[in-house]
Design a protein around this motif. Structure first.
Motif, short mmCIF file in Angstrom:
data_model
loop_
_atom_site.label_atom_id
_atom_site.label_comp_id
_atom_site.label_asym_id
_atom_site.label_seq_id
_atom_site.Cartn_x
_atom_site.Cartn_y
_atom_site.Cartn_z
N VAL A 161 0.84 -1.19 0.00
CA VAL A 161 0.00 0.00 0.00
C VAL A 161 0.87 1.24 0.00
O VAL A 161 1.99 1.24 0.53
CB VAL A 161 -0.96 0.00 1.23
CG1 VAL A 161 -0.19 0.14 2.53
CG2 VAL A 161 -2.00 1.11 1.11
N THR A 162 0.38 2.29 -0.63
CA THR A 162 0.97 3.62 -0.56
C THR A 162 -0.18 4.61 -0.55
O THR A 162 -1.34 4.22 -0.51
CB THR A 162 1.94 3.87 -1.73
OG1 THR A 162 2.62 5.12 -1.52
CG2 THR A 162 1.22 3.88 -3.05
N THR A 163 0.12 5.90 -0.57
CA THR A 163 -0.93 6.92 -0.50
C THR A 163 -1.18 7.51 -1.88
O THR A 163 -0.24 7.88 -2.59
CB THR A 163 -0.55 8.03 0.49
OG1 THR A 163 -0.21 7.44 1.75
CG2 THR A 163 -1.70 9.00 0.68
N SER A 187 -3.73 2.00 -3.43
CA SER A 187 -3.50 3.41 -3.12
C SER A 187 -4.56 3.89 -2.14
O SER A 187 -5.73 4.03 -2.49
CB SER A 187 -3.55 4.26 -4.40
OG SER A 187 -2.54 3.84 -5.29
N ALA A 188 -4.15 4.14 -0.91
CA ALA A 188 -5.07 4.59 0.13
C ALA A 188 -5.32 6.09 -0.01
O ALA A 188 -4.51 6.83 -0.57
CB ALA A 188 -4.49 4.29 1.51
N ALA A 192 -2.99 7.69 7.06
CA ALA A 192 -3.54 6.90 8.16
C ALA A 192 -4.20 5.62 7.65
O ALA A 192 -4.03 4.54 8.24
CB ALA A 192 -4.54 7.74 8.96
N ASP A 193 -4.93 5.73 6.55
CA ASP A 193 -5.57 4.55 5.97
C ASP A 193 -4.53 3.56 5.46
O ASP A 193 -4.72 2.34 5.54
CB ASP A 193 -6.51 4.95 4.83
CG ASP A 193 -7.82 5.52 5.34
OD1 ASP A 193 -8.05 5.47 6.57
OD2 ASP A 193 -8.62 6.00 4.52
N ALA A 194 -3.44 4.07 4.92
CA ALA A 194 -2.39 3.19 4.40
C ALA A 194 -1.73 2.40 5.53
O ALA A 194 -1.53 1.18 5.42
CB ALA A 194 -1.34 4.01 3.66
N SER A 200 -3.80 -4.14 9.78
CA SER A 200 -4.86 -5.14 9.65
C SER A 200 -4.44 -6.29 8.73
O SER A 200 -5.27 -7.14 8.40
CB SER A 200 -6.13 -4.49 9.12
OG SER A 200 -5.91 -3.96 7.82
N ASP A 201 -3.17 -6.29 8.32
CA ASP A 201 -2.61 -7.35 7.46
C ASP A 201 -3.24 -7.41 6.08
O ASP A 201 -3.18 -8.43 5.40
CB ASP A 201 -2.70 -8.72 8.15
CG ASP A 201 -1.87 -8.77 9.43
OD1 ASP A 201 -0.76 -8.20 9.41
OD2 ASP A 201 -2.32 -9.36 10.42
N ARG A 202 -3.86 -6.29 5.63
CA ARG A 202 -4.33 -6.22 4.26
C ARG A 202 -3.19 -5.89 3.29
O ARG A 202 -3.32 -6.05 2.08
CB ARG A 202 -5.43 -5.17 4.14
CG ARG A 202 -6.75 -5.59 4.80
CD ARG A 202 -7.79 -4.50 4.72
NE ARG A 202 -7.53 -3.41 5.66
CZ ARG A 202 -7.42 -2.13 5.33
NH1 ARG A 202 -7.54 -1.77 4.06
NH2 ARG A 202 -7.18 -1.21 6.26
N ALA A 203 -2.07 -5.44 3.85
CA ALA A 203 -0.86 -5.17 3.07
C ALA A 203 0.34 -5.55 3.93
O ALA A 203 0.29 -5.44 5.16
CB ALA A 203 -0.79 -3.71 2.67
#
Length: 306
Positions: A161-163, A187-188, A192-194, A200-203
């Motif tokens: 993930v990145t922003t 791309s978050a 904070a979302d990234a 949460s181990d989504r990335a």
């Protein structure tokens, strides 16, 4: 009154009027030809600055107000605007921006300037103008310590993930293409979302500016669970951003930043936010000033590094 005295008083009056006229022309606060951002601010009676919600420790909310290293620079610029316009009570309004919308909000006059965590790149000079740099950093990643991620090749075939809207997004996508790593890049909407995606181990990793990664690590309830790692994808600088073609405003902003850097004030400010406990949880980032930053403070400049 004799003629000599009358002539002397007349000459003195003319001299005083001339000095006053020169001062009026020299002061943009009283000049009819005031243009650009300063004119907009004077006419509207408010200076509007763009702020971030979670760019720790640069520009972020402590729950009640915007604080941070970059925010302190922005407030110094606002004070200089007040002095220049001769309006000590000039109002200031903050508008929250994101990586994705900040340039549009600037171009559309929704903000007057921004000092947060915006990278100065040559490509972005087509859209906005940039001040002297106030921070230099490496682009790296943060991952869980037990994930076995130490460098970018370890991300092959994994979710990353990145922003959105950042120069880092461009760098990591370019790496993915050039090295054929087959990363699944998301791309978050914001930093904070990234970081939440990693938690949460989504990335498996969040690719971003190194100081921001240290900020998230330091302020997490379990900082030792995470590691900032990876050979830098590149080195970049942060700068304040304002509208193109406004040399008067550029000079004002650069004057503030240059004085802060060459006087030692910028280094003192740096130590407050990077080597001491910071709000809201009193965490110390332990991120000492680099030699590259010292050199930048000694020789202020507005050059992009890409």
């Amino acid at each position: 009154m004799n003629a000599a005295l009358r002539n002397w008083r007349t000459a003195l009056a003319i001299a005083l009027l001339s000095v006053g006229a020169c001062m009026a022309v020299a002061s943009p606060a009283h000049a009819d030809e005031l243009t650009g951002t300063l004119k907009k601010i004077r006419d509207e009676g408010v200076v509007v600055i763009g702020v971030r919600e979670a760019s720790i420790p640069f520009s972020y909310s402590d729950g009640g107000r915007t604080i941070g290293y970059s925010q302190a620079i922005a407030l110094a610029i606002v004070d200089e605007i007040r002095k220049t316009l001769g309006q000590p009570n000039l109002r200031m309004r903050e508008v929250t921006i994101t990586s994705a919308n900040r340039f549009l909000m600037l171009v559309n006059n929704q903000i007057d300037f921004e000092c947060g965590s915006t990278t100065h790149t040559r490509e972005r000079e087509n859209v906005a103008a940039f001040s002297n740099s106030f921070f230099q950093y490496a682009v790296r990643m943060i991952a869980r310590k037990n994930a076995g991620i130490t460098d970018f090749p370890d991300l092959a075939g994994k979710p990353v993930v990145t922003t959105a809207g950042t120069s880092d997004e461009r760098l990591v996508r370019q790496l993915n293409s050039n090295k054929q790593l087959n990363m699944r890049i998301a791309s978050a909407k914001d930093h904070a979302d990234a970081f939440a995606a990693v938690k949460s181990d989504r990335a498996v990793a969040f690719v971003m500016d190194e100081p921001i990664l240290y900020g998230f690590r330091a302020t997490d309830p379990h900082p030792d669970d995470f590691v900032v790692t990876g050979t830098p994808l590149g080195y970049e600088t942060y700068a304040c951003m304002f509208r193109k073609g406004d040399e008067t405003f550029r000079d004002l902003v650069n004057g503030v930043i240059s004085r802060m850097q060459t006087s030692g004030e910028a280094e003192r400010l740096y130590n407050v936010w990077f080597t001491q406990p910071i709000p809201p949880h009193g965490i110390n980032l332990n991120y000492p000033l680099s030699q590259e930053m010292r050199a930048m403070f000694a020789h202020p400049n507005d050059k992009a590094l890409d």
